[in-house]
Motif scaffolding. Structure first.
Motif, PDB file in Angstrom:
ATOM      1  N   ILE A 196      17.198  -9.794  25.606  1.00 61.30           N
ATOM      2  CA  ILE A 196      18.330 -10.370  26.327  1.00 61.30           C
ATOM      3  C   ILE A 196      19.140  -9.234  26.928  1.00 61.30           C
ATOM      4  N   ASP A 197      20.020  -9.556  27.869  1.00 57.45           N
ATOM      5  CA  ASP A 197      20.912  -8.557  28.454  1.00 57.45           C
ATOM      6  C   ASP A 197      22.162  -8.444  27.604  1.00 57.45           C
ATOM      7  N   CYS A 198      22.558  -7.211  27.318  1.00 54.25           N
ATOM      8  CA  CYS A 198      23.811  -6.974  26.594  1.00 54.25           C
ATOM      9  C   CYS A 198      24.966  -7.360  27.519  1.00 54.25           C
ATOM     10  N   PRO A 199      25.937  -8.124  27.046  1.00 58.61           N
ATOM     11  CA  PRO A 199      27.063  -8.521  27.895  1.00 58.61           C
ATOM     12  C   PRO A 199      27.936  -7.345  28.329  1.00 58.61           C
ATOM     13  N   ALA A 200      27.940  -6.253  27.568  1.00 53.10           N
ATOM     14  CA  ALA A 200      28.807  -5.125  27.884  1.00 53.10           C
ATOM     15  C   ALA A 200      28.158  -4.136  28.844  1.00 53.10           C
ATOM     16  N   CYS A 201      26.925  -3.697  28.529  1.00 52.13           N
ATOM     17  CA  CYS A 201      26.290  -2.648  29.345  1.00 52.13           C
ATOM     18  C   CYS A 201      25.150  -3.165  30.207  1.00 52.13           C
ATOM     19  N   HIS A 202      24.765  -4.418  30.037  1.00 57.00           N
ATOM     20  CA  HIS A 202      23.717  -5.074  30.818  1.00 57.00           C
ATOM     21  C   HIS A 202      22.342  -4.430  30.655  1.00 57.00           C
ATOM     22  N   LYS A 203      22.114  -3.774  29.541  1.00 57.25           N
ATOM     23  CA  LYS A 203      20.785  -3.233  29.239  1.00 57.25           C
ATOM     24  C   LYS A 203      20.053  -4.212  28.333  1.00 57.25           C
ATOM     25  N   ARG A 204      18.739  -4.104  28.273  1.00 51.64           N
ATOM     26  CA  ARG A 204      17.917  -5.040  27.513  1.00 51.64           C
ATOM     27  C   ARG A 204      17.929  -4.673  26.029  1.00 51.64           C
ATOM     28  N   VAL A 205      18.208  -5.678  25.190  1.00 58.07           N
ATOM     29  CA  VAL A 205      18.185  -5.511  23.735  1.00 58.07           C
ATOM     30  C   VAL A 205      17.504  -6.729  23.115  1.00 58.07           C
ATOM     31  N   SER A 206      17.081  -6.586  21.893  1.00 55.11           N
ATOM     32  CA  SER A 206      16.441  -7.678  21.174  1.00 55.11           C
ATOM     33  C   SER A 206      17.465  -8.753  20.842  1.00 55.11           C
ATOM     34  N   ASP A 207      17.029  -9.996  20.862  1.00 51.89           N
ATOM     35  CA  ASP A 207      17.941 -11.080  20.500  1.00 51.89           C
ATOM     36  C   ASP A 207      18.201 -11.115  18.998  1.00 51.89           C
ATOM     37  N   LYS A 208      17.423 -10.383  18.226  1.00 52.06           N
ATOM     38  CA  LYS A 208      17.601 -10.312  16.771  1.00 52.06           C
ATOM     39  C   LYS A 208      18.561  -9.188  16.358  1.00 52.06           C
ATOM     40  N   ALA A 209      18.887  -8.291  17.288  1.00 53.66           N
ATOM     41  CA  ALA A 209      19.743  -7.144  16.973  1.00 53.66           C
ATOM     42  C   ALA A 209      21.169  -7.611  16.680  1.00 53.66           C
ATOM     43  N   LYS A 210      21.804  -6.941  15.734  1.00 60.31           N
ATOM     44  CA  LYS A 210      23.191  -7.271  15.400  1.00 60.31           C
ATOM     45  C   LYS A 210      24.161  -6.603  16.358  1.00 60.31           C
ATOM     46  N   GLU A 211      23.738  -5.468  16.942  1.00 62.54           N
ATOM     47  CA  GLU A 211      24.563  -4.790  17.935  1.00 62.54           C
ATOM     48  C   GLU A 211      23.667  -4.077  18.935  1.00 62.54           C
ATOM     49  N   CYS A 212      24.201  -3.824  20.110  1.00 63.28           N
ATOM     50  CA  CYS A 212      23.453  -3.143  21.174  1.00 63.28           C
ATOM     51  C   CYS A 212      23.272  -1.678  20.786  1.00 63.28           C
ATOM     52  N   GLN A 213      22.034  -1.187  20.867  1.00 59.09           N
ATOM     53  CA  GLN A 213      21.800   0.209  20.502  1.00 59.09           C
ATOM     54  C   GLN A 213      22.273   1.160  21.601  1.00 59.09           C
ATOM     55  N   HIS A 214      22.574   0.652  22.787  1.00 57.76           N
ATOM     56  CA  HIS A 214      23.015   1.501  23.888  1.00 57.76           C
ATOM     57  C   HIS A 214      24.523   1.728  23.882  1.00 57.76           C
ATOM     58  N   CYS A 215      25.288   0.643  23.656  1.00 57.79           N
ATOM     59  CA  CYS A 215      26.746   0.760  23.759  1.00 57.79           C
ATOM     60  C   CYS A 215      27.487   0.376  22.484  1.00 57.79           C
ATOM     61  N   GLY A 216      26.787  -0.182  21.502  1.00 61.61           N
ATOM     62  CA  GLY A 216      27.432  -0.558  20.249  1.00 61.61           C
ATOM     63  C   GLY A 216      28.101  -1.918  20.267  1.00 61.61           C
ATOM     64  N   PHE A 217      27.908  -2.695  21.320  1.00 54.98           N
ATOM     65  CA  PHE A 217      28.508  -4.029  21.425  1.00 54.98           C
ATOM     66  C   PHE A 217      27.939  -4.935  20.340  1.00 54.98           C
ATOM     67  N   LYS A 218      28.802  -5.620  19.615  1.00 53.08           N
ATOM     68  CA  LYS A 218      28.382  -6.502  18.527  1.00 53.08           C
ATOM     69  C   LYS A 218      27.783  -7.777  19.107  1.00 53.08           C
ATOM     70  N   LEU A 219      26.511  -8.048  18.772  1.00 55.03           N
ATOM     71  CA  LEU A 219      25.804  -9.210  19.295  1.00 55.03           C
ATOM     72  C   LEU A 219      25.649 -10.328  18.275  1.00 55.03           C
ATOM     73  N   ALA A 220      26.052 -10.083  17.038  1.00 59.44           N
ATOM     74  CA  ALA A 220      25.874 -11.089  15.984  1.00 59.44           C
ATOM     75  C   ALA A 220      26.590 -12.375  16.379  1.00 59.44           C
ATOM     76  N   THR A 221      26.170 -13.477  15.766  1.00 63.47           N
ATOM     77  CA  THR A 221      26.734 -14.779  16.122  1.00 63.47           C
ATOM     78  C   THR A 221      28.238 -14.779  15.879  1.00 63.47           C
ATOM     79  N   ARG A 222      28.964 -15.159  16.921  1.00 66.58           N
ATOM     80  CA  ARG A 222      30.421 -15.186  16.879  1.00 66.58           C
ATOM     81  C   ARG A 222      30.927 -16.346  17.694  1.00 66.58           C
ATOM     82  N   SER A 223      32.204 -16.597  17.534  1.00 68.67           N
ATOM     83  CA  SER A 223      32.815 -17.627  18.366  1.00 68.67           C
ATOM     84  C   SER A 223      33.018 -17.060  19.772  1.00 68.67           C
ATOM     85  N   SER A 224      33.288 -17.934  20.702  1.00 61.78           N
ATOM     86  CA  SER A 224      33.473 -17.506  22.094  1.00 61.78           C
ATOM     87  C   SER A 224      34.679 -16.570  22.227  1.00 61.78           C
TER      88      SER A 224
END
Length: 108
Positions: free
Chosen positions: A4-32
């Motif tokens: 999937i695309d990271c919302p912060a840096c727009h690089k490709r990361v796994s949908d299973k990752a808890k955070e983006c390995q490029h920018c550190g953006f937290k991808l874990a399930t959260r509220s909007s």
């Protein structure tokens, strides 16, 4: 596993990752609201980084100009060439960073 695309840096990361390995953006399930807050935090961190680089570039340009003004080296000496280079590099770097900030503000 999908990419999937990271919302912060727009690089490709796994949908299973808890955070983006490029920018550190937290991808874990959260509220909007938490997701939006994290995105704003990531953008603010990027703005702060660019602003810090911009101020460093301005400091380099001003220091080179001050040295050139105070020391008044001979026009063909290496000291004068170094002062010219410092003013040029600092000024260009400052302008580039300011343009980067403008483009960063235009991102949604």
């Amino acid at each position: 596993m999908a990419l999937i695309d990271c919302p912060a840096c727009h690089k490709r990361v796994s949908d299973k990752a808890k955070e983006c390995q490029h920018c550190g953006f937290k991808l874990a399930t959260r509220s909007s609201a938490e997701h939006d807050r994290e995105l704003r935090r990531a953008l603010q961190d990027k703005r702060d980084s660019i602003l810090s680089q911009s101020m460093l570039a301005l400091l380099i340009a001003i220091a080179a100009f001050a040295y050139f003004y105070v020391a008044q080296p001979l026009p063909d000496s290496w000291q004068a060439q170094l002062a010219y280079a410092g003013m040029l590099v600092g000024s260009i770097w400052f302008i580039v960073n300011r343009v980067r900030l403008v483009f960063l503000k235009k991102k949604p």
